[in-house]
Design a protein around this motif. Structure first.
Motif, PDB file in Angstrom:
ATOM      1  N   GLN A   1      17.793  -4.785  23.244  1.00  0.00           N
ATOM      2  CA  GLN A   1      17.461  -3.970  22.060  1.00  0.00           C
ATOM      3  C   GLN A   1      16.084  -4.339  21.494  1.00  0.00           C
ATOM      4  OE1 GLN A   1      19.008  -1.338  20.885  1.00  0.00           O
ATOM      5  NE2 GLN A   1      20.877  -1.457  22.108  1.00  0.00           N
ATOM      6  N   SER A   2      15.558  -5.494  21.888  1.00  0.00           N
ATOM      7  CA  SER A   2      14.228  -5.904  21.409  1.00  0.00           C
ATOM      8  C   SER A   2      13.163  -5.738  22.489  1.00  0.00           C
ATOM      9  CB  SER A   2      14.267  -7.372  20.962  1.00  0.00           C
ATOM     10  OG  SER A   2      15.150  -7.524  19.868  1.00  0.00           O
ATOM     11  N   ASP A   3      13.542  -5.235  23.645  1.00  0.00           N
ATOM     12  CA  ASP A   3      12.615  -5.132  24.773  1.00  0.00           C
ATOM     13  C   ASP A   3      11.777  -3.857  24.690  1.00  0.00           C
ATOM     14  OD1 ASP A   3      12.123  -6.091  27.789  1.00  0.00           O
ATOM     15  OD2 ASP A   3      12.197  -3.892  27.686  1.00  0.00           O
ATOM     16  N   PRO A   4      10.468  -3.928  24.934  1.00  0.00           N
ATOM     17  CA  PRO A   4       9.608  -2.740  24.818  1.00  0.00           C
ATOM     18  C   PRO A   4       9.928  -1.635  25.822  1.00  0.00           C
ATOM     19  CG  PRO A   4       8.352  -4.647  25.614  1.00  0.00           C
ATOM     20  CD  PRO A   4       9.685  -5.156  25.187  1.00  0.00           C
ATOM     21  N   TYR A   5      10.394  -1.982  27.013  1.00  0.00           N
ATOM     22  CA  TYR A   5      10.738  -0.938  28.011  1.00  0.00           C
ATOM     23  C   TYR A   5      11.921  -0.102  27.514  1.00  0.00           C
ATOM     24  CZ  TYR A   5       7.708  -3.229  31.434  1.00  0.00           C
ATOM     25  OH  TYR A   5       6.628  -3.743  32.090  1.00  0.00           O
TER      26      TYR A   5
ATOM     27  N   PRO B   1      13.676  -2.974  37.797  1.00  0.00           N
ATOM     28  CA  PRO B   1      14.911  -3.422  37.143  1.00  0.00           C
ATOM     29  C   PRO B   1      14.969  -3.027  35.671  1.00  0.00           C
ATOM     30  CG  PRO B   1      13.388  -5.265  37.339  1.00  0.00           C
ATOM     31  CD  PRO B   1      12.755  -4.100  38.049  1.00  0.00           C
ATOM     32  N   CYS B   2      16.195  -3.011  35.162  1.00  0.00           N
ATOM     33  CA  CYS B   2      16.404  -2.513  33.806  1.00  0.00           C
ATOM     34  C   CYS B   2      17.040  -3.536  32.876  1.00  0.00           C
ATOM     35  CB  CYS B   2      17.291  -1.280  33.873  1.00  0.00           C
ATOM     36  SG  CYS B   2      17.747  -0.633  32.275  1.00  0.00           S
ATOM     37  N   HIS B   3      17.916  -4.419  33.390  1.00  0.00           N
ATOM     38  CA  HIS B   3      18.702  -5.252  32.473  1.00  0.00           C
ATOM     39  C   HIS B   3      18.443  -6.744  32.634  1.00  0.00           C
ATOM     40  CE1 HIS B   3      21.204  -1.617  33.547  1.00  0.00           C
ATOM     41  NE2 HIS B   3      21.100  -1.461  32.245  1.00  0.00           N
TER      42      HIS B   3
ATOM     43  N   PRO C   1       9.749  -9.499  34.279  1.00  0.00           N
ATOM     44  CA  PRO C   1       9.247  -8.229  33.773  1.00  0.00           C
ATOM     45  C   PRO C   1      10.003  -7.038  34.353  1.00  0.00           C
ATOM     46  CG  PRO C   1       7.646  -9.294  35.240  1.00  0.00           C
ATOM     47  CD  PRO C   1       8.767 -10.232  35.087  1.00  0.00           C
ATOM     48  N   LEU C   2      10.336  -6.075  33.464  1.00  0.00           N
ATOM     49  CA  LEU C   2      10.981  -4.853  33.892  1.00  0.00           C
ATOM     50  C   LEU C   2       9.917  -3.930  34.486  1.00  0.00           C
ATOM     51  CD1 LEU C   2      13.374  -4.221  30.862  1.00  0.00           C
ATOM     52  CD2 LEU C   2      13.750  -5.622  32.896  1.00  0.00           C
TER      53      LEU C   2
ATOM     54  N   GLU D   1       6.361  12.355  35.488  1.00  0.00           N
ATOM     55  CA  GLU D   1       4.926  12.696  35.482  1.00  0.00           C
ATOM     56  C   GLU D   1       4.139  11.802  36.429  1.00  0.00           C
ATOM     57  OE1 GLU D   1       4.001  12.110  31.371  1.00  0.00           O
ATOM     58  OE2 GLU D   1       3.831  14.275  31.001  1.00  0.00           O
ATOM     59  N   GLY D   2       4.807  10.814  37.022  1.00  0.00           N
ATOM     60  CA  GLY D   2       4.114   9.881  37.905  1.00  0.00           C
ATOM     61  C   GLY D   2       3.507   8.717  37.151  1.00  0.00           C
ATOM     62  N   LYS D   3       3.816   8.648  35.841  1.00  0.00           N
ATOM     63  CA  LYS D   3       3.234   7.580  35.035  1.00  0.00           C
ATOM     64  C   LYS D   3       4.112   6.333  35.064  1.00  0.00           C
ATOM     65  CE  LYS D   3       2.330   7.691  30.592  1.00  0.00           C
ATOM     66  NZ  LYS D   3       2.360   8.412  29.301  1.00  0.00           N
ATOM     67  N   GLU D   4       3.457   5.182  35.183  1.00  0.00           N
ATOM     68  CA  GLU D   4       4.196   3.922  35.105  1.00  0.00           C
ATOM     69  C   GLU D   4       4.531   3.614  33.655  1.00  0.00           C
ATOM     70  OE1 GLU D   4       3.567  -0.261  37.024  1.00  0.00           O
ATOM     71  OE2 GLU D   4       1.771   0.969  37.369  1.00  0.00           O
ATOM     72  N   ILE D   5       5.729   3.068  33.405  1.00  0.00           N
ATOM     73  CA  ILE D   5       6.038   2.501  32.089  1.00  0.00           C
ATOM     74  C   ILE D   5       5.703   1.022  32.213  1.00  0.00           C
ATOM     75  CG2 ILE D   5       7.870   2.055  30.394  1.00  0.00           C
ATOM     76  CD1 ILE D   5       9.365   4.506  31.523  1.00  0.00           C
ATOM     77  N   LYS D   6       4.767   0.537  31.411  1.00  0.00           N
ATOM     78  CA  LYS D   6       4.316  -0.846  31.601  1.00  0.00           C
ATOM     79  C   LYS D   6       3.903  -1.503  30.293  1.00  0.00           C
ATOM     80  CE  LYS D   6       1.844  -3.622  34.973  1.00  0.00           C
ATOM     81  NZ  LYS D   6       3.062  -4.436  35.126  1.00  0.00           N
ATOM     82  N   PHE D   7       4.407  -2.695  30.074  1.00  0.00           N
ATOM     83  CA  PHE D   7       4.065  -3.482  28.881  1.00  0.00           C
ATOM     84  C   PHE D   7       3.785  -4.913  29.306  1.00  0.00           C
ATOM     85  CE2 PHE D   7       6.765  -0.021  27.399  1.00  0.00           C
ATOM     86  CZ  PHE D   7       6.056   0.441  26.316  1.00  0.00           C
ATOM     87  N   PRO D   8       2.985  -5.634  28.532  1.00  0.00           N
ATOM     88  CA  PRO D   8       2.784  -7.058  28.831  1.00  0.00           C
ATOM     89  C   PRO D   8       4.131  -7.781  28.752  1.00  0.00           C
ATOM     90  CG  PRO D   8       1.461  -6.367  26.920  1.00  0.00           C
ATOM     91  CD  PRO D   8       2.311  -5.203  27.311  1.00  0.00           C
ATOM     92  N   HIS D   9       4.364  -8.720  29.652  1.00  0.00           N
ATOM     93  CA  HIS D   9       5.664  -9.390  29.659  1.00  0.00           C
ATOM     94  C   HIS D   9       5.763 -10.426  28.532  1.00  0.00           C
ATOM     95  CE1 HIS D   9       9.429 -10.911  30.896  1.00  0.00           C
ATOM     96  NE2 HIS D   9       8.944 -12.133  31.115  1.00  0.00           N
ATOM     97  N   LYS D  10       6.870 -10.342  27.797  1.00  0.00           N
ATOM     98  CA  LYS D  10       7.183 -11.348  26.776  1.00  0.00           C
ATOM     99  C   LYS D  10       8.632 -11.748  26.943  1.00  0.00           C
ATOM    100  CE  LYS D  10       3.927  -9.891  23.223  1.00  0.00           C
ATOM    101  NZ  LYS D  10       3.777  -9.058  22.035  1.00  0.00           N
ATOM    102  N   SER D  11       8.981 -12.951  26.497  1.00  0.00           N
ATOM    103  CA  SER D  11      10.374 -13.389  26.552  1.00  0.00           C
ATOM    104  C   SER D  11      11.220 -12.474  25.669  1.00  0.00           C
ATOM    105  CB  SER D  11      10.474 -14.841  26.076  1.00  0.00           C
ATOM    106  OG  SER D  11      11.782 -15.093  25.569  1.00  0.00           O
ATOM    107  N   GLN D  12      12.225 -11.829  26.270  1.00  0.00           N
ATOM    108  CA  GLN D  12      13.124 -10.962  25.488  1.00  0.00           C
ATOM    109  C   GLN D  12      13.881 -11.770  24.444  1.00  0.00           C
ATOM    110  OE1 GLN D  12      15.480  -9.679  28.737  1.00  0.00           O
ATOM    111  NE2 GLN D  12      14.151  -7.974  29.298  1.00  0.00           N
TER     112      GLN D  12
END
Ligand code: NDP
Length: 335
Positions: free
Chosen positions: A134-138, A263-265, A269-270, A276-287
């Motif tokens: 619930q706190s993860d950006p992805y 991966p999702c859960h 890094p997820l 649209e062919g776009k990557e979902i991407k965020f800098p990795h942080k400890s969940q």
């Protein structure tokens, strides 16, 4: 002032999740820190005290734990014990006047979830469940796509949360009296969660099936479960959970496109992408760092509790309905 003070967390149960994820996550938290420990293993006391600079006054065992009520250095108790012990220690924490984080699954029955919520309300303490996703950006990006209807309305979600859990046959996760259930309570709760944030709705009914290809090993607890959830407006959700396969994925189908995390859960890094062919991407942080900071902020500032006890209870209601459906031969159970 109160806003600047870091809240002190005590971890209860120093097993692999506390040692491998929570304590390291607490090294970098902004609003809380590792202040105390509660353990039944004396050898761990010395090791944790020196590794994390914990004073002896903040060390407890399961017998003297209730004395924590008198310790002002501890604001939050985080219960990281086998599932069947969650309710007892969450209730004792609330009675000690401490805010509570309860690991997932919240408990082993809806009745126990109610007792935890009631104890926290009576004591006037805050309660959250260890739902780090619930706190993860992805995860929050999926919620945003659903809310904004970027690809139109959702009409189908499929989510897998499973891993091969063989190895030690004596592990508590395979012992129903300690785990309360098998793959469903351990991993299935992630799939329930992603079905719900993937649709932005709560399910209205569920039908489920159980399978085992290794009944001689999975004697006491469920190995593999599939379930179909119905949501309002004809939206359908699909769940797969297992202790005998590796799968870790969320697929959300909208009227005009799709989004996927794979991966999702896991701890990340997820990874994800959209139609649209776009990557979902965020800098990795400890969940775990993000999760514990979110809860500490909630206590300090009244910001949203992103994983309240009611959410843990809701998911346990769905787990009980899934087990009921299986007992009744796959019958649809209303929620
Ligand atoms: P472990 O078996 O690694 O650790 C559990 C700890 O609980 C033990 O080390 C022990 O600590 C204590 N304990 C007390 N009584 C018992 C008992 N009868 N049997 C076994 N342990 C006992 O489990 P995990 O750390 O993997 O899991 C703990 C909880 O955290 C579970 O509810 C699990 O679902 C949850 N979890 C959540 C994750 C997440 O991603 N949110 C990931 C992993 C787990 P001590 O020696 O200090 O007394």
């Amino acid at each position: 002032g109160q806003q600047e003070k870091k809240l002190g967390i005590a971890l209860v149960g120093l097993g692999s999740y506390s040692a491998g994820q929570l304590a390291p996550g607490l090294v970098n938290t902004e609003h809380c820190y590792l202040a105390g420990i509660v353990t039944g293993t004396p050898a761990k006391e010395k090791q944790w005290m020196s590794q994390y600079n914990i004073p002896k006054a903040n060390v407890y065992n399961y017998e003297n734990f209730d004395e924590i009520a008198k310790n002002d250095a501890i604001d939050i108790v985080y219960v990281v014990l086998p599932n069947s012990m969650h309710a007892e220690f969450c209730i004792r924490s609330a009675k000690a006047g401490k805010h509570v984080i309860c690991e997932k699954p919240m408990a082993v029955s809806v009745l126990e979830c109610d007792a935890i919520i009631e104890a926290c309300n009576t004591a006037g303490v805050k309660l959250s469940v260890g739902y780090r996703m619930q706190s993860d950006p992805y995860t929050n990006e999926i919620k945003r796509l659903v809310r904004k209807k970027t690809f139109g309305d959702v009409h189908y979600v499929s989510s897998d949360a499973a891993y091969v859990s063989r190895g030690n046959p004596d592990q508590w996760r395979l012992n129903k009296s300690l785990s309360g259930g098998g793959a469903l309570l351990n991993m299935g709760v992630y799939s329930i969660q992603s079905n719900i944030y993937g649709t932005g709705m709560n399910p209205i009914s569920v039908a489920a099936q159980e399978f085992s290809t290794m009944p001689e090993y999975f004697k006491d607890t469920d190995e593999t479960i599939t379930a179909q959830m119905q949501f309002p407006n004809g939206v359908v959700g699909n769940l797969f959970t297992s202790h005998n396969a590796n799968a870790n994925r969320l697929f959300v189908s909208f009227r005009k496109g799709w989004a996927e995390l794979n991966p999702c859960h896991n701890y990340g890094p997820l990874a994800g992408r959209t139609s649209e062919g776009k990557e979902i991407k965020f800098p990795h942080k400890s969940q775990q760092m993000l999760q514990m900071d979110d809860f500490a902020k909630h206590i300090k500032t009244g910001s949203t509790n992103v994983a309240p006890g009611e959410m843990g209870k809701r998911d346990m209601i769905i787990c009980e309905a899934i087990y009921q459906s299986i007992r009744e031969g796959g019958k649809t159970v209303p929620l």
